[in-house]
Scaffold this motif. Structure first.
Motif, short mmCIF file in Angstrom:
data_model
loop_
_atom_site.label_atom_id
_atom_site.label_comp_id
_atom_site.label_asym_id
_atom_site.label_seq_id
_atom_site.Cartn_x
_atom_site.Cartn_y
_atom_site.Cartn_z
N TYR A 57 0.84 -1.20 0.00
CA TYR A 57 0.00 0.00 0.00
C TYR A 57 0.87 1.26 0.00
O TYR A 57 0.60 2.22 -0.72
CB TYR A 57 -0.91 -0.02 1.23
N CYS A 103 9.90 9.85 -0.99
CA CYS A 103 10.01 10.41 0.36
C CYS A 103 11.45 10.49 0.86
O CYS A 103 11.68 10.59 2.05
CB CYS A 103 9.18 9.59 1.33
N THR A 121 12.30 13.64 2.94
CA THR A 121 11.58 13.83 4.19
C THR A 121 11.88 12.74 5.20
O THR A 121 11.44 12.83 6.33
CB THR A 121 10.06 13.86 3.96
N LEU A 122 12.62 11.71 4.81
CA LEU A 122 12.96 10.67 5.78
C LEU A 122 14.19 11.03 6.58
O LEU A 122 14.74 10.19 7.28
CB LEU A 122 13.19 9.33 5.07
N THR A 138 -9.01 2.05 3.94
CA THR A 138 -8.02 3.13 3.82
C THR A 138 -7.80 3.48 2.35
O THR A 138 -7.70 4.66 1.99
CB THR A 138 -6.69 2.68 4.46
N HIS A 139 -7.71 2.45 1.52
CA HIS A 139 -7.50 2.69 0.09
C HIS A 139 -8.67 3.49 -0.50
O HIS A 139 -8.47 4.45 -1.27
CB HIS A 139 -7.37 1.33 -0.61
N LEU A 143 -8.51 7.10 0.48
CA LEU A 143 -7.51 7.83 -0.29
C LEU A 143 -8.02 8.16 -1.69
O LEU A 143 -7.71 9.21 -2.24
CB LEU A 143 -6.23 6.99 -0.37
N GLU A 164 -2.76 4.64 9.32
CA GLU A 164 -2.86 4.80 7.87
C GLU A 164 -4.22 5.36 7.49
O GLU A 164 -4.33 6.20 6.60
CB GLU A 164 -2.63 3.45 7.18
N ALA A 216 -4.83 8.87 5.60
CA ALA A 216 -5.54 8.89 4.31
C ALA A 216 -6.70 9.89 4.37
O ALA A 216 -6.94 10.62 3.40
CB ALA A 216 -6.04 7.49 3.97
N ARG A 251 4.21 11.28 10.68
CA ARG A 251 5.48 10.62 10.45
C ARG A 251 6.14 11.20 9.20
O ARG A 251 5.50 11.95 8.46
CB ARG A 251 5.25 9.12 10.25
N ALA A 252 7.39 10.82 8.98
CA ALA A 252 8.11 11.35 7.82
C ALA A 252 7.39 10.96 6.52
O ALA A 252 7.30 11.76 5.58
CB ALA A 252 9.54 10.83 7.82
N LEU A 253 6.87 9.74 6.47
CA LEU A 253 6.18 9.31 5.26
C LEU A 253 4.90 10.11 5.04
O LEU A 253 4.55 10.46 3.90
CB LEU A 253 5.86 7.82 5.37
N ILE A 289 4.36 13.20 5.99
CA ILE A 289 4.75 14.53 5.54
C ILE A 289 5.13 14.48 4.06
O ILE A 289 4.84 15.42 3.30
CB ILE A 289 5.91 15.07 6.41
N SER A 290 5.76 13.41 3.64
CA SER A 290 6.13 13.31 2.22
C SER A 290 4.88 13.27 1.35
O SER A 290 4.87 13.79 0.22
CB SER A 290 7.00 12.09 1.97
N ARG A 291 3.81 12.64 1.84
CA ARG A 291 2.57 12.61 1.06
C ARG A 291 1.98 14.02 0.94
O ARG A 291 1.44 14.39 -0.12
CB ARG A 291 1.56 11.69 1.74
N ILE A 310 3.73 16.77 1.04
CA ILE A 310 4.64 17.49 0.14
C ILE A 310 4.27 17.17 -1.32
O ILE A 310 4.36 18.02 -2.21
CB ILE A 310 6.10 17.11 0.42
N ALA A 368 10.03 20.48 6.27
CA ALA A 368 10.07 19.62 5.07
C ALA A 368 9.93 20.45 3.81
O ALA A 368 10.58 20.17 2.79
CB ALA A 368 8.96 18.56 5.15
N ARG A 408 13.17 22.15 3.09
CA ARG A 408 14.17 21.20 2.62
C ARG A 408 13.89 20.77 1.19
O ARG A 408 14.78 20.70 0.36
CB ARG A 408 14.14 19.98 3.54
N ASN A 409 12.63 20.47 0.91
CA ASN A 409 12.28 19.96 -0.42
C ASN A 409 12.44 21.01 -1.51
O ASN A 409 12.80 20.68 -2.64
CB ASN A 409 10.84 19.43 -0.42
#
Lengths: 314, 269
Positions: free
Chosen positions: A36, A44, A47-48, B68-69, B72, B97, B101, B126-128, B130-132, B134, B163, B166-167
């Motif tokens: 998933y 990512c 951001t990790l 969850t899917h 999303l 999750e 989502a 979490r970092a993941l 935040i990446s979503r 971003i 983030a 940084r990005n």
């Protein structure tokens, strides 16, 4: 058959079945979760944080394995190969030529106990900058990966043995696990799915380097377990280990059948068939081949669920 | 149409459940990789086949990762129905999750409420996660500026602000980052700010930053030293921050990147 022996056999069979079923369910759920988030993992990197790992390779046999190890999309990792140029000159030269490697100064590290590194190579090309090759006299696997750890530059170490390859997105999965553990000190991440272990560099250095019992020497509170499979092909266990573990189990099973009679035999047979079915389902989820070796190794990995295992490399 | 590695033919009228799911997933994949896509152009398609109502029913009748899917998928399915209260409810789910989502769906459908939605999110991002978020920013969906995020007291907003800096390589945020390192009491935020400064290649030798670093754990200082070495900081820069014992390994590591010790006939032409 005496009722108490029948109840004992049923109870033991039930415990084994429940443990295997729970483990199968957890691995299945973890793999579904991993699939998933797989689409989000490659994007990512930034951001990790600085989470990354050094993959310490011992016993590389062919150059295609190196290509496979370098193909993960995560950017914060390196592959360090420990090879003896005297015993494997052809492979050594092939690696240097193919990846345009140049000889550089080897870091002098007293953190890890290992035999002297003769030469260290890095690639001139940016696309292969994560590859490091070191030439040292072939010794025990622990000595080789200690030498590789001495030249590593990331905070986490993933030792792999002969013929071991990583699953697609394995490094990204490990980086996600590391980033989620930042709030508590973790020295080792152990995967129940395939027995892979990811170590924190400073923890290994404080213990003097890798050894067979390093897993046991790390405090329980500093261990993190996961059900995410990291290795693509099943890591074969040593033959002596398999014989040492299977033999008492067979003897106990035979004794139970002799004491309990045909009813005990039926119960044990039903348990074994259910166990094999659960293992086959788990192996199919991880895209493994359902060979007899894989099934036996899987059973032994289940057994190691109950107490920490020795750390070994093939 | 390729969805989940299976080819499914899209018919002009998706009347079966599988066709509808395939159509929704196909739209999600396309929009996830499109910059500046306006969800409103899909309103007619969604209304014609009642895709939003169908998706809401699927969410109610499913559980776990499947639910969850579907949540999303709601992020790329514009709807006139009141979905935000439902999504707010799922934001408070114990399943991490699922709650993330739901947050992503809220951010995509109501970008004007992004900051309040993130501020009120009950879990730590979490970092993941935040990446979503971003990723939504990169698609031009979220109109968020970084300054109010960095000065916010909310940890999630601060981490998101770091983030973003940084990005997108926002070097002018240097001063705010240094203030976070000096003044923040949250260790994780301080580490993120230090990491962001190092990614931007900013100097870390300021006296107040050195004092703050001296209060941090020895293991983290070693990790930071290794990280700065990898990021390309010179030995002189490292010497202003760490002790000689701490940079011993970095010094030897840097040497191993510098000199070619051997002439090779084919490689050195």
């Amino acid at each position: 058959m005496a009722p108490y022996s029948q109840y004992l056999i049923i109870a033991v069979s039930a415990i084994v079945l429940i443990a295997i079923t729970l483990r199968t369910i957890r691995i299945a759920r973890t793999i579904r979760l991993q699939r998933y988030i797989a689409s989000d993992a490659p994007g990512c990197h930034h951001t990790l944080g600085s989470a990354g790992c050094s993959i310490l390779c011992h016993g590389i046999d062919n150059i295609e394995d190196i290509q496979h190890l370098l193909s993960d999309e995560h950017c914060h990792y390196e592959v360090i190969i420990s090879l003896d140029a005297d015993t494997r000159p052809k492979l050594f030269d092939e690696i240097i030529t193919r990846y345009k490697m140049i000889r550089v100064e080897a870091p002098d590290s007293s953190e890890f106990r290992h035999k002297a590194i003769r030469r260290l190579y890095r690639s001139r090309q940016r696309c292969f900058r994560r590859l490091v090759l070191l030439d040292k006299a072939e010794d025990s696997p622990y000595d080789d990966i200690n030498a590789a750890a001495a030249v590593s530059s990331y905070d986490y170490l993933l030792p792999i043995g002969r013929g071991t390859l990583l699953r697609q997105g394995a490094v990204s999965s490990l980086a996600i696990i590391i980033s989620e553990c930042r709030h508590k000190p973790i020295d080792i991440v152990y995967s129940h799915a395939d027995g892979s272990m990811l170590f924190r560099r400073d923890a290994v250095a404080s213990l003097g380097g890798f050894s067979a019992d390093i897993h046991r020497r790390i405090a329980h509170s500093r261990r993190q377990t996961t059900y995410i499979p990291i290795f693509e092909n099943f890591r074969p266990l040593p033959r002596e280990y398999i014989i040492r573990t299977i033999t008492p189990a067979l003897l106990l099973t035979t004794a139970a059948i002799i004491i309990g009679g045909y009813q005990a035999a039926l119960i044990v047979l039903a348990t074994m068939l259910a166990t094999l079915a659960a293992i086959r389902h788990t192996l199919l989820l991880t895209d493994e081949k359902c060979s007899l070796t894989a099934i036996v190794c899987h059973i032994l990995h289940i057994r190691l669920f109950f107490y920490p295992r020795n750390f070994f490399l093939s | 149409m390729l969805c989940n590695e299976e080819f499914s033919p899209i018919t002009p009228s998706p009347d079966t459940r599988r066709h509808r799911i395939t159509l929704i997933e196909a739209l999600h994949i396309v929009l996830s990789h499109t910059y500046g896509a306006d969800l409103n152009i899909l309103h007619e398609l969604v209304c014609r086949y009642d895709l939003d109502g169908f998706l809401l029913r699927q969410i109610r009748h499913s559980r776990g990762l499947r639910q969850t899917h579907f949540i999303l998928l709601l992020s790329t399915t514009p709807s006139n129905k009141p979905v935000i209260p439902l999504l707010n409810r799922y934001c408070h789910s114990k399943n991490c999750e699922k709650s993330v989502a739901a947050l992503i769906a809220i951010l995509a459908l109501r970008p004007s409420t992004a900051i309040s939605a993130i501020a009120l999110f009950p879990h730590r991002l979490r970092a993941l996660d935040i990446s979503r978020i971003i990723t939504l920013l990169r698609r031009g969906i979220l109109p968020i500026a970084y300054e109010p995020l960095l000065t916010s007291d909310n940890t999630n907003l601060r981490m998101l602000g770091l983030a973003i800096v940084r990005n997108f390589g926002i070097e002018i945020a240097d001063k705010e980052l240094q203030n976070i390192v000096v003044a923040s009491s949250d260790e994780m935020v301080v580490r993120e700010a230090l990491h962001t400064l190092s990614v931007l290649g900013r100097p870390l030798g300021r006296a107040k930053i050195r004092i703050r670093l001296s209060t941090m754990e020895a293991s983290y200082r070693r990790e930071l030293c290794r990280h700065l070495t990898r990021e390309g900081y010179s030995l002189a820069a490292l010497r202003t921050i760490f002790s000689p014992a701490e940079i011993a390994h970095s010094a030897t590591l840097l040497k191993s990147y510098k000199r070619n010790l051997e002439w090779h006939p084919t490689l050195n032409t």
